[in-house]
Write a protein that holds these residues in place. Structure first.
Motif, short mmCIF file in Angstrom:
data_model
loop_
_atom_site.label_atom_id
_atom_site.label_comp_id
_atom_site.label_asym_id
_atom_site.label_seq_id
_atom_site.Cartn_x
_atom_site.Cartn_y
_atom_site.Cartn_z
N MET A 64 0.65 -1.51 0.34
CA MET A 64 0.21 -0.02 -0.33
C MET A 64 1.12 0.92 -0.04
SD MET A 64 -3.13 1.27 3.00
CE MET A 64 -3.69 0.08 3.08
N SER A 79 -1.95 -1.20 -4.21
CA SER A 79 -2.96 -0.35 -3.97
C SER A 79 -2.40 1.17 -3.42
CB SER A 79 -3.45 -0.46 -2.19
OG SER A 79 -2.65 -1.27 -1.39
N LEU A 90 -5.18 6.58 -7.64
CA LEU A 90 -5.74 4.83 -7.74
C LEU A 90 -6.06 4.70 -10.01
CD1 LEU A 90 -8.99 4.39 -5.09
CD2 LEU A 90 -6.40 3.68 -5.20
N HIS A 142 -12.29 -4.57 -7.61
CA HIS A 142 -11.54 -4.84 -7.10
C HIS A 142 -11.13 -5.62 -6.09
CE1 HIS A 142 -9.73 -2.68 -10.88
NE2 HIS A 142 -10.99 -2.14 -10.79
N ARG A 175 -5.26 -3.21 -6.23
CA ARG A 175 -6.34 -2.98 -5.49
C ARG A 175 -6.73 -1.73 -5.01
NH1 ARG A 175 -7.66 -7.52 -0.52
NH2 ARG A 175 -7.46 -9.52 -2.43
N VAL A 176 -7.42 -1.71 -4.23
CA VAL A 176 -7.81 -0.24 -3.77
C VAL A 176 -7.36 0.00 -2.06
CG1 VAL A 176 -10.21 1.29 -3.06
CG2 VAL A 176 -10.40 0.05 -5.16
N GLY A 177 -6.62 1.09 -2.26
CA GLY A 177 -5.59 1.24 -0.99
C GLY A 177 -6.82 2.09 0.01
N GLU A 225 -4.10 1.31 -11.21
CA GLU A 225 -4.58 1.25 -11.96
C GLU A 225 -4.50 0.13 -13.30
OE1 GLU A 225 -9.36 1.53 -12.27
OE2 GLU A 225 -9.59 -0.95 -12.84
#
Ligand SMILES: [Zn+2]
Length: 477
Positions: free
Chosen positions: A142, A171, A190, A232, A206-208, A194
């Protein structure tokens, strides 16, 4: 493509048990691949594992395969580092006198606005080399710095991992509380990350969400929406310290776990880092929703955060993996240290030498981490059809000369110096103990002036010898 036969006196597959190992309780679910094979081998074909079995059988069936590893080596799956922060790559070994919230304020907050792409690349290179040397083949990361509109930093991470040949699950987890920019530039970064991971051979997205306290309600919801809409997973810190639970209750009336469940976060795959202060209800929610946990024993020790209830979580069927955590809070990126510390902390907590076996720690470091990331169909064990992420420990080293129990040898005896070869996706990213694709000396030379620049820009000279001024406050009297 040429086939390779990776040989070992022991092959620890990480697969569910079907053949009993002396002194080790068997798993209940049978599998065609045994957990441990004496005089075994792994046949690699392209980027996949083609077969796992005894060396003699596989050699006879594949006489033209190139052989690596030897009769005394120990072969394991690549380790899955379930939590880290490449954004801290240039600030190791600094600020360890603080507990988490002080540390965030004094060290991390000043670094966040000046974490540029060149620093991200240089820091990731340093930390990625250390991970490969300790057998890591997948790093769940992250990036926590502030977004810099027009100059996103996270592609520097993707680039460094691609160059190293290290798998990343990446992320971006900045927040908008007390920031003048709002959620929009965070969501922009983001999108940039991505796209960069979509173009990468090694990295996925992934989304953090760094932690609840850094997000306004609007940003929290937008991040969950981004994950739900795009299909995600989410990578988040949950209940690392008790203060976080108290603050969440005051703000939402619930624990962070309860709030996450109520706001729909657990509708997508979630890996929750730390989870030290999870109560019975929180643990039950994790189990109900299949939330994975990243246990970070070394960082929890350095920041004095506490000991996560790993046994209780595992007993409920919650997948638990091991993380090194960021280079500013661990401060080493040596996965083998983290895996060993996981077993030690469990034993010290319960004052029982049986609280966590070497084999349990090993399984958390491999297939457990893969399950926590919901990647166990692809990585985490040596089974036919999976990606060829493989580690060879040097059985001819003094430390591993006599292997009485291969799990104890890997978890309690071995260090990075015993890691000989590391394959990621069927290719050697580390051979004979050194990274194959980049020059470590070059990585060091590149990082040094950038770390010095970072100390100056972030005003850290009272904490860092790189600032040129006498140190203050690094040790309490
Ligand atoms: Zn963390």
């Amino acid at each position: 493509m040429a086939q390779t036969l990776i040989r070992g006196g022991w092959v620890l597959t990480g697969a569910p048990e079907s053949v009993p190992v002396a002194g080790v309780p068997a798993h209940s679910d049978a599998s065609p691949t045994p957990a441990a094979i004496r005089d075994g081998a792994v046949l690699v074909d392209g980027d996949r594992i083609a077969a796992v079995g005894t060396y003699d059988d596989l050699r006879a069936a594949n006489p033209h395969a190139v052989v690596r590893g030897g009769a005394y080596d120990i072969v394991t799956p690549g380790f899955v580092n379930t939590h880290g922060h490449f954004s801290e790559g240039l600030i190791t070994g600094i600020g360890s006198q603080y507990t988490l919230w002080e540390w965030l304020q004094e060290l991390i907050a000043p670094v966040n606005p000046v974490m540029t792409r060149d620093k991200a690349y240089a820091g990731t290179m340093l930390q990625g080399i250390q991970m490969l040397r300790s057998g890591v083949t997948t790093a769940n990361d992250m990036f926590c710095s502030d977004p810099i509109p027009g100059d996103p930093a996270t592609p520097g991470v993707v680039q460094a991992l691609d160059e190293l040949g290290l798998r990343g699950v990446l992320s971006f987890g900045s927040g908008d509380v007390d920031r003048d920019f709002g959620p929009a530039p965070i969501l922009d970064e983001l999108r940039v990350l991505e796209e960069a991971t979509a173009a990468s051979r090694y990295s996925s997205f992934r989304v953090g969400i760094s932690s609840i306290g850094r997000y306004t309600d609007a940003a929290w919801e937008q991040h969950i929406g981004y994950a739900v809409d795009g299909g995600h997973g989410i990578h988040i810190h949950i209940h690392e310290v008790r203060e976080e639970v108290t603050a969440a209750r005051q703000r939402t009336g619930k624990t962070v776990v309860g709030h996450a469940a109520a706001t729909g976060m657990f509708d997508v795959p979630v890996i929750a880092a730390h989870s030290v202060w999870v109560d019975r209800e929180d643990r039950q929610l994790y189990a109900e929703h299949g939330v994975g946990v990243a246990h970070n024993p070394v960082a929890n020790g350095i920041l004095a955060s506490g000991i996560a209830p790993v046994a209780e979580l595992r007993a409920l069927g919650v997948p638990v993996g091991i993380g090194v955590d960021g280079p500013a809070s661990n401060d080493s990126q040596d996965f083998l240290q983290a895996m060993k510390t996981a077993a030690l902390l469990a034993r010290i907590r319960d004052l029982q030498a049986t609280a966590m076996s070497a084999r349990e720690a090993f399984e958390m470091g491999t297939i457990g981490g893969a399950r926590a990331l919901r990647m166990d169909g692809e990585i985490g064990s040596l089974e036919p059809g999976k990606r060829a992420d493989v580690v060879v420990f040097d059985g001819d080293s003094p430390a591993l000369a006599n292997v009485h129990d291969p799990y104890q040898a890997v978890v309690f005896v071995a260090g990075s110096r015993e890691v000989k070869d590391v394959w990621v996706d069927g290719e050697l990213s580390l051979a004979d103990g050194e990274v194959t694709r980049v020059d470590p000396a070059e990585a060091v030379a590149r990082a040094r002036p950038l770390a010095q620049q970072l100390v100056a820009e972030a005003g850290l000279s009272r904490l860092s010898a790189l600032g040129g001024a006498p140190l203050e406050g690094t040790e309490r009297p």
